[in-house]
Design a protein around this motif. Structure first.
Motif, PDB file in Angstrom:
ATOM      1  N   ASP A  80       1.958  -0.055 -22.890  1.00  0.00           N
ATOM      2  CA  ASP A  80       2.277  -0.398 -24.271  1.00  0.00           C
ATOM      3  C   ASP A  80       3.389   0.520 -24.778  1.00  0.00           C
ATOM      4  OD1 ASP A  80       1.053   2.046 -24.833  1.00  0.00           O
ATOM      5  OD2 ASP A  80      -0.692   1.176 -25.814  1.00  0.00           O
ATOM      6  N   LYS A  81       3.689   0.438 -26.058  1.00  0.00           N
ATOM      7  CA  LYS A  81       4.798   1.223 -26.612  1.00  0.00           C
ATOM      8  C   LYS A  81       4.538   2.729 -26.547  1.00  0.00           C
ATOM      9  CE  LYS A  81       3.090   0.756 -31.287  1.00  0.00           C
ATOM     10  NZ  LYS A  81       3.277   1.597 -32.403  1.00  0.00           N
ATOM     11  N   ASP A  82       3.280   3.119 -26.401  1.00  0.00           N
ATOM     12  CA  ASP A  82       2.931   4.538 -26.282  1.00  0.00           C
ATOM     13  C   ASP A  82       2.904   5.004 -24.832  1.00  0.00           C
ATOM     14  OD1 ASP A  82       2.612   4.768 -29.074  1.00  0.00           O
ATOM     15  OD2 ASP A  82       0.574   3.976 -28.931  1.00  0.00           O
ATOM     16  N   GLY A  83       3.206   4.109 -23.907  1.00  0.00           N
ATOM     17  CA  GLY A  83       3.253   4.465 -22.497  1.00  0.00           C
ATOM     18  C   GLY A  83       1.902   4.526 -21.820  1.00  0.00           C
ATOM     19  N   LYS A  84       0.925   3.779 -22.327  1.00  0.00           N
ATOM     20  CA  LYS A  84      -0.398   3.790 -21.688  1.00  0.00           C
ATOM     21  C   LYS A  84      -0.825   2.388 -21.292  1.00  0.00           C
ATOM     22  CE  LYS A  84      -2.781   3.872 -26.097  1.00  0.00           C
ATOM     23  NZ  LYS A  84      -3.683   4.568 -26.966  1.00  0.00           N
ATOM     24  N   CYS A  85      -1.578   2.326 -20.212  1.00  0.00           N
ATOM     25  CA  CYS A  85      -2.125   1.054 -19.726  1.00  0.00           C
ATOM     26  C   CYS A  85      -3.377   1.369 -18.919  1.00  0.00           C
ATOM     27  CB  CYS A  85      -1.103   0.292 -18.889  1.00  0.00           C
ATOM     28  SG  CYS A  85      -0.523   1.154 -17.433  1.00  0.00           S
ATOM     29  N   TYR A  86      -4.156   0.347 -18.619  1.00  0.00           N
ATOM     30  CA  TYR A  86      -5.415   0.587 -17.914  1.00  0.00           C
ATOM     31  C   TYR A  86      -5.768  -0.525 -16.932  1.00  0.00           C
ATOM     32  CZ  TYR A  86      -6.656  -1.865 -22.218  1.00  0.00           C
ATOM     33  OH  TYR A  86      -6.687  -2.732 -23.278  1.00  0.00           O
ATOM     34  N   PRO A  87      -4.845  -0.860 -16.032  1.00  0.00           N
ATOM     35  CA  PRO A  87      -5.201  -1.854 -15.006  1.00  0.00           C
ATOM     36  C   PRO A  87      -6.145  -1.250 -13.972  1.00  0.00           C
ATOM     37  CG  PRO A  87      -3.038  -0.980 -14.551  1.00  0.00           C
ATOM     38  CD  PRO A  87      -3.478  -0.390 -15.869  1.00  0.00           C
ATOM     39  N   ALA A  88      -7.031  -2.057 -13.436  1.00  0.00           N
ATOM     40  CA  ALA A  88      -7.941  -1.607 -12.379  1.00  0.00           C
ATOM     41  C   ALA A  88      -7.165  -1.463 -11.068  1.00  0.00           C
ATOM     42  CB  ALA A  88      -9.073  -2.608 -12.211  1.00  0.00           C
ATOM     43  N   ILE A  89      -7.640  -0.592 -10.207  1.00  0.00           N
ATOM     44  CA  ILE A  89      -6.993  -0.386  -8.906  1.00  0.00           C
ATOM     45  C   ILE A  89      -6.952  -1.692  -8.124  1.00  0.00           C
ATOM     46  CG2 ILE A  89      -7.256   0.737  -6.660  1.00  0.00           C
ATOM     47  CD1 ILE A  89      -8.177   3.232  -8.195  1.00  0.00           C
ATOM     48  N   GLY A  90      -8.013  -2.456  -8.187  1.00  0.00           N
ATOM     49  CA  GLY A  90      -8.049  -3.744  -7.494  1.00  0.00           C
ATOM     50  C   GLY A  90      -7.003  -4.717  -8.018  1.00  0.00           C
ATOM     51  N   THR A  91      -6.777  -4.691  -9.314  1.00  0.00           N
ATOM     52  CA  THR A  91      -5.758  -5.558  -9.920  1.00  0.00           C
ATOM     53  C   THR A  91      -4.362  -5.150  -9.469  1.00  0.00           C
ATOM     54  OG1 THR A  91      -7.157  -5.890 -11.854  1.00  0.00           O
ATOM     55  CG2 THR A  91      -4.821  -6.405 -12.103  1.00  0.00           C
ATOM     56  N   ILE A  92      -4.099  -3.848  -9.475  1.00  0.00           N
ATOM     57  CA  ILE A  92      -2.797  -3.342  -9.016  1.00  0.00           C
ATOM     58  C   ILE A  92      -2.590  -3.751  -7.560  1.00  0.00           C
ATOM     59  CG2 ILE A  92      -1.390  -1.296  -8.592  1.00  0.00           C
ATOM     60  CD1 ILE A  92      -3.013   0.104 -10.838  1.00  0.00           C
ATOM     61  N   ALA A  93      -3.612  -3.532  -6.731  1.00  0.00           N
ATOM     62  CA  ALA A  93      -3.523  -3.851  -5.305  1.00  0.00           C
ATOM     63  C   ALA A  93      -3.254  -5.341  -5.089  1.00  0.00           C
ATOM     64  CB  ALA A  93      -4.799  -3.429  -4.591  1.00  0.00           C
ATOM     65  N   LYS A  94      -3.962  -6.180  -5.810  1.00  0.00           N
ATOM     66  CA  LYS A  94      -3.791  -7.622  -5.653  1.00  0.00           C
ATOM     67  C   LYS A  94      -2.397  -8.058  -6.095  1.00  0.00           C
ATOM     68  CE  LYS A  94      -5.317 -11.551  -8.026  1.00  0.00           C
ATOM     69  NZ  LYS A  94      -6.087 -11.962  -9.141  1.00  0.00           N
ATOM     70  N   ASP A  95      -1.947  -7.577  -7.248  1.00  0.00           N
ATOM     71  CA  ASP A  95      -0.649  -7.988  -7.783  1.00  0.00           C
ATOM     72  C   ASP A  95       0.520  -7.503  -6.916  1.00  0.00           C
ATOM     73  OD1 ASP A  95      -1.958  -9.258  -9.835  1.00  0.00           O
ATOM     74  OD2 ASP A  95      -1.454  -7.751 -11.356  1.00  0.00           O
ATOM     75  N   LEU A  96       0.396  -6.301  -6.348  1.00  0.00           N
ATOM     76  CA  LEU A  96       1.471  -5.744  -5.532  1.00  0.00           C
ATOM     77  C   LEU A  96       1.306  -6.054  -4.043  1.00  0.00           C
ATOM     78  CD1 LEU A  96       1.989  -2.219  -7.159  1.00  0.00           C
ATOM     79  CD2 LEU A  96       3.373  -4.285  -7.454  1.00  0.00           C
ATOM     80  N   LYS A  97       0.202  -6.715  -3.702  1.00  0.00           N
ATOM     81  CA  LYS A  97      -0.103  -7.035  -2.304  1.00  0.00           C
ATOM     82  C   LYS A  97      -0.144  -5.775  -1.434  1.00  0.00           C
ATOM     83  CE  LYS A  97       1.658 -11.739  -2.632  1.00  0.00           C
ATOM     84  NZ  LYS A  97       1.363 -11.803  -4.022  1.00  0.00           N
ATOM     85  N   LEU A  98      -0.869  -4.778  -1.949  1.00  0.00           N
ATOM     86  CA  LEU A  98      -1.105  -3.516  -1.252  1.00  0.00           C
ATOM     87  C   LEU A  98      -2.609  -3.344  -1.100  1.00  0.00           C
ATOM     88  CD1 LEU A  98       1.270  -1.185  -3.312  1.00  0.00           C
ATOM     89  CD2 LEU A  98       1.711  -2.125  -1.044  1.00  0.00           C
ATOM     90  N   SER A  99      -3.027  -2.463  -0.216  1.00  0.00           N
ATOM     91  CA  SER A  99      -4.455  -2.174  -0.097  1.00  0.00           C
ATOM     92  C   SER A  99      -4.880  -1.244  -1.233  1.00  0.00           C
ATOM     93  CB  SER A  99      -4.758  -1.521   1.248  1.00  0.00           C
ATOM     94  OG  SER A  99      -4.254  -0.204   1.274  1.00  0.00           O
TER      95      SER A  99
END
Length: 84
Positions: A28-47
C-alpha cells in the motif's frame, strides 16, 4: 531514482529480486503488505522454500522488515512485510 535501483545494485540473488518486486507491487502507500508465502510462491511459480529463502535474504539485507501477525484466537496469520 527508480524504485528498484537499490535492489538491482545489490548482490541479492534473482529469487530475492523477484520477491521484492512482488511485494513492492502489492504494497500500500505506506509500503506494507501481507501476502501468504503460499500465495507468493504460486504467483511467482517458485517453491515455498525458495520464497522463504528470498524473504530471509531481503530481511538480512534490510530491504524489507517482517512482522508476525496473529489471529484473534491466538493462531498465526500471514506476516506483514514492510518495504524499506
Amino acid at each position: 531514482m527508480g524504485y528498484f535501483t537499490p535492489v538491482y545494485a545489490s548482490e541479492l540473488p534473482h529469487r530475492a529480486r523477484s520477491v521484492y518486486m512482488y511485494l513492492h507491487d502489492r504494497a500500500d502507500k505506506d509500503g506494507k503488505c501481507y501476502p501468504a508465502i503460499g500465495t507468493i510462491a504460486k504467483d511467482l511459480k517458485l517453491s515455498r522454500s525458495t520464497v522463504k529463502r528470498a524473504l530471509a535474504d531481503l530481511e538480512k539485507s534490510s530491504h524489507i522488515r517482517k512482522e508476525q501477525r496473529w489471529r484473534e484466537n491466538g493462531g498465526k496469520s500471514s506476516c506483514m512485510y514492510f518495504i524499506l
